[in-house]
Each structure stands twice: as C-alpha cells, then as structure tokens.
Design an enzyme around this catalytic site. Sequence first.
Site: not given
Ligand code: PGA
Length: 256
Positions: A213, A97, A95, A9, A174, A168, A11
């Site tokens: 992460s 976000e 997601h 992903n 993140g 998640e 983003k």
């Molecule tokens: P990350 O993001 O691996 O940077 O923690 C995962 C995600 O948002 O799908």
Amino acid sequence: MRRPVVVANWKMNMTLARAEEFVHRFAGEDVEAGGVDMVICPPFIALAPLSTLLQNTSLMLGAQNMHWEKEGAFTGEISPLMLREIGVRYVIVGHSERRSYFAETDESVGQKAAAAFACGLIPIVCLGENGEERRAGKTEEVIRRQLLAAIELLELEEDRRRLIVAYEPVWAIGTGIPARASDAAAVAACIRALLYQKWGNGAAEVRILYGGSVTPENIADFTGRPGIDGALVGNSSLKPGSFAAMARAVYKERRG
Ligand code: PGA
C-alpha cells in the site's frame, strides 16, 4: 552509498497495449530522478516488446517470477536465461501471492535467488509476515526463516552486495493500510542485522525495500527512514503519473 530503487509490480494487470501506452506516457512525465533506479515488472508477454521500447529511457525491466532451471521439461515456466536474453535485469522472487496461491516454498525462493544471479539477473526477494503471524508476535521469526532460506545458496561476495530484499507484510498488500513507517524500519533493521551476522560487511550494500500500500503520498515516509532504500509498489504503480510521482518523491527526500 545505496542507490534508492522504486519497483513497479504490475501483477496480472495491463495488456501489452496498455503496457506500451504506459511507457509512452511515462516518457512525457517530468521525472528528474537521477540517482533513483526505476524498475517496471510487467507480465511475461510484455517483457520482450517493452525491452525494445525501454532502450535509451531511464526505466529498467524486471520480471515477476521465473523458474530456477535454465531449461528443461517444465511446462508453462520461464527460465532466467530467457529473461536475461531479452534484456530483463531484475526479477521478483517469493512474492507473497506466489507463496500463498502457487505454493512457493522458502526452499524454492532460495533456489530462484541463486539461479537469478547465476544468469546475470538481480533478484528482489520478498519476505513478510501475514496478519495472524503478526498478531501472534511472530514477525521476526517469520522474517528470519524466510530470509535465511532465501540467501542460503548465495555464495559470491558480488552477488550478496547486489541483492535486493523487499519487506512486504502480507496484511498491508493491496489493502490500502500500509505498515507504520517506524515498524517497517524496525523490520528492515532486523533484516540488515541478520545479513550482517551471516555476511559481515557485505550486508551494508544490500538494498532493503518496503512494500504494501505504498502511494505517492506516503512513499517518502518509508524511504526517509535510514535503512529503507526504496519501495516495491503494486496498485499505485499502474499509472505513469503516479509511478513518476513516487520516483520524484524519493528523489526529493534524498536530496533533502
Ligand atoms: P500494493 O502491492 O502496493 O498494491 O499493496 C504491493 C506488492 O504486492 O508488491
């Protein structure tokens, strides 16, 4: 047997030039990952050019979002039909976000999941509790609510079997602080139990991923747990070497 899948992903990262460079450099990686599905989800504008570039490679294409209608007066939106037309096969929906910054609701996630299947795409439905919900012991309650809304409109047996769910935890995204693999496996088991309750045996084929992460170093801790079939990865998916290393780690862990 569920095929493991590693999903990148990206983003709102990577220009088109950098996305193309990723694909060229990835081709030079030694990824002996037969049996592991690899999906990259770039920003919308990179999808069409990458679709051409990815022909005859082992990488598949996913989008990060979409609208649930096929067409219409929805300024700024992209429809599942448009994605399908250019060779996109997967789409991330719900997601965290999108839920927190763009006001996506449980209901719209359900509409998107159904619309994705209706247009021949496979939705990767994201679920997860935030830190406060976790501390309050509400993880299961949140997962249950989000999952049931997300799958409510999925009626066809064949769609149900192809569904991908990504657990998640919001506090792990993140932050560099992943969930403990044992905790992620417990939530994955809870998701599968709910799916069994709703769908019976069809639930056995749903792929459940962990995200938050994930790195080349820790990915196999997650996919080594029964019931976790892959990972949804943000930061560590932006470099071809790192993405390839994760695919290799899953492949190796599966072969034992
Ligand atoms: P990350 O993001 O691996 O940077 O923690 C995962 C995600 O948002 O799908």
